[in-house]
Design a protein around this motif. Structure first.
Motif, PDB file in Angstrom:
ATOM      1  N   CYS A  15      32.615  39.206  37.675  1.00 47.43           N
ATOM      2  CA  CYS A  15      33.662  39.053  36.653  1.00 47.43           C
ATOM      3  C   CYS A  15      34.425  40.352  36.442  1.00 47.43           C
ATOM      4  O   CYS A  15      35.645  40.351  36.281  1.00 47.43           O
ATOM      5  CB  CYS A  15      33.054  38.569  35.339  1.00 47.43           C
ATOM      6  SG  CYS A  15      32.465  36.880  35.378  1.00 47.43           S
ATOM      7  N   TRP A  16      33.714  41.486  36.442  1.00 45.89           N
ATOM      8  CA  TRP A  16      34.381  42.785  36.317  1.00 45.89           C
ATOM      9  C   TRP A  16      35.320  43.020  37.488  1.00 45.89           C
ATOM     10  O   TRP A  16      36.421  43.537  37.330  1.00 45.89           O
ATOM     11  CB  TRP A  16      33.363  43.913  36.265  1.00 45.89           C
ATOM     12  CG  TRP A  16      32.586  44.017  35.000  1.00 45.89           C
ATOM     13  CD1 TRP A  16      32.871  43.414  33.802  1.00 45.89           C
ATOM     14  CD2 TRP A  16      31.393  44.761  34.800  1.00 45.89           C
ATOM     15  NE1 TRP A  16      31.917  43.732  32.873  1.00 45.89           N
ATOM     16  CE2 TRP A  16      30.995  44.574  33.447  1.00 45.89           C
ATOM     17  CE3 TRP A  16      30.604  45.563  35.600  1.00 45.89           C
ATOM     18  CZ2 TRP A  16      29.870  45.161  32.914  1.00 45.89           C
ATOM     19  CZ3 TRP A  16      29.477  46.164  35.067  1.00 45.89           C
ATOM     20  CH2 TRP A  16      29.117  45.961  33.746  1.00 45.89           C
ATOM     21  N   THR A  17      34.869  42.636  38.678  1.00 43.96           N
ATOM     22  CA  THR A  17      35.692  42.822  39.877  1.00 43.96           C
ATOM     23  C   THR A  17      36.959  41.988  39.803  1.00 43.96           C
ATOM     24  O   THR A  17      38.047  42.465  40.138  1.00 43.96           O
ATOM     25  CB  THR A  17      34.885  42.449  41.138  1.00 43.96           C
ATOM     26  OG1 THR A  17      33.678  43.194  41.146  1.00 43.96           O
ATOM     27  CG2 THR A  17      35.673  42.719  42.391  1.00 43.96           C
ATOM     28  N   ILE A  18      36.830  40.751  39.359  1.00 44.16           N
ATOM     29  CA  ILE A  18      38.006  39.883  39.242  1.00 44.16           C
ATOM     30  C   ILE A  18      38.974  40.428  38.185  1.00 44.16           C
ATOM     31  O   ILE A  18      40.187  40.422  38.366  1.00 44.16           O
ATOM     32  CB  ILE A  18      37.572  38.437  38.902  1.00 44.16           C
ATOM     33  CG1 ILE A  18      36.862  37.811  40.101  1.00 44.16           C
ATOM     34  CG2 ILE A  18      38.762  37.592  38.498  1.00 44.16           C
ATOM     35  CD1 ILE A  18      36.200  36.490  39.797  1.00 44.16           C
ATOM     36  N   LYS A  19      38.421  40.933  37.085  1.00 48.93           N
ATOM     37  CA  LYS A  19      39.251  41.403  35.988  1.00 48.93           C
ATOM     38  C   LYS A  19      39.876  42.768  36.271  1.00 48.93           C
ATOM     39  O   LYS A  19      41.068  42.987  36.030  1.00 48.93           O
ATOM     40  CB  LYS A  19      38.413  41.474  34.716  1.00 48.93           C
ATOM     41  CG  LYS A  19      39.182  41.902  33.487  1.00 48.93           C
ATOM     42  CD  LYS A  19      38.275  41.923  32.272  1.00 48.93           C
ATOM     43  CE  LYS A  19      39.027  42.364  31.033  1.00 48.93           C
ATOM     44  NZ  LYS A  19      38.149  42.408  29.858  1.00 48.93           N
ATOM     45  N   LEU A  20      39.094  43.701  36.779  1.00 51.69           N
ATOM     46  CA  LEU A  20      39.552  45.080  36.919  1.00 51.69           C
ATOM     47  C   LEU A  20      40.033  45.445  38.328  1.00 51.69           C
ATOM     48  O   LEU A  20      40.688  46.469  38.507  1.00 51.69           O
ATOM     49  CB  LEU A  20      38.428  46.040  36.510  1.00 51.69           C
ATOM     50  CG  LEU A  20      37.916  45.865  35.078  1.00 51.69           C
ATOM     51  CD1 LEU A  20      36.734  46.763  34.830  1.00 51.69           C
ATOM     52  CD2 LEU A  20      39.026  46.135  34.086  1.00 51.69           C
ATOM     53  N   GLY A  21      39.704  44.616  39.319  1.00 49.55           N
ATOM     54  CA  GLY A  21      40.084  44.910  40.702  1.00 49.55           C
ATOM     55  C   GLY A  21      41.582  45.086  40.913  1.00 49.55           C
ATOM     56  O   GLY A  21      42.021  46.078  41.507  1.00 49.55           O
ATOM     57  N   PRO A  22      42.418  44.149  40.429  1.00 50.75           N
ATOM     58  CA  PRO A  22      43.860  44.316  40.607  1.00 50.75           C
ATOM     59  C   PRO A  22      44.422  45.559  39.917  1.00 50.75           C
ATOM     60  O   PRO A  22      45.331  46.206  40.438  1.00 50.75           O
ATOM     61  CB  PRO A  22      44.447  43.041  40.001  1.00 50.75           C
ATOM     62  CG  PRO A  22      43.360  42.041  40.085  1.00 50.75           C
ATOM     63  CD  PRO A  22      42.107  42.813  39.916  1.00 50.75           C
ATOM     64  N   LEU A  23      43.874  45.921  38.769  1.00 51.97           N
ATOM     65  CA  LEU A  23      44.349  47.119  38.075  1.00 51.97           C
ATOM     66  C   LEU A  23      44.019  48.386  38.870  1.00 51.97           C
ATOM     67  O   LEU A  23      44.856  49.293  38.995  1.00 51.97           O
ATOM     68  CB  LEU A  23      43.725  47.202  36.685  1.00 51.97           C
ATOM     69  CG  LEU A  23      44.077  46.089  35.711  1.00 51.97           C
ATOM     70  CD1 LEU A  23      43.251  46.209  34.442  1.00 51.97           C
ATOM     71  CD2 LEU A  23      45.554  46.129  35.392  1.00 51.97           C
TER      72      LEU A  23
END
Length: 90
Positions: A15-23
């Motif tokens: 979930c962290w990867t999905i949320k913060l990956g694009p940023l």
């Protein structure tokens, strides 16, 4: 995190990867050096899933991939659109 006594599951990390990956990717793209002014367009014929595909790849002289286009037919108009898009972005 386990050394600090925090128990984190794989789902939380996903979930962290999905949320913060694009940023993070956006910030890395901003910090990246601009591509060099010399670049070329490669065309490769490859088999993907048993089908013949044409791969167009724009690469600068340092080997940095700028843009990739995969298409079923060898279409020169689409390759020119790729070039125009590259020139517009640069």
């Amino acid at each position: 995190m386990a050394a600090r006594g925090v128990d984190v599951s794989y789902e939380t990390i996903r979930c962290w990867t999905i949320k913060l990956g694009p940023l993070i990717a956006k910030r890395l793209r901003k910090k990246r050096w601009p591509p060099t002014p010399r670049w070329h367009l490669d065309e490769v014929v490859c088999n993907t899933g048993g089908k013949r595909m044409f791969l167009w790849c724009a690469v600068d002289d340092e080997g940095e991939v700028l843009e990739v286009l995969v298409q079923r037919r060898r279409d020169t108009e689409d390759a020119l659109k790729l070039l125009r898009r590259l020139l517009h972005n640069q």
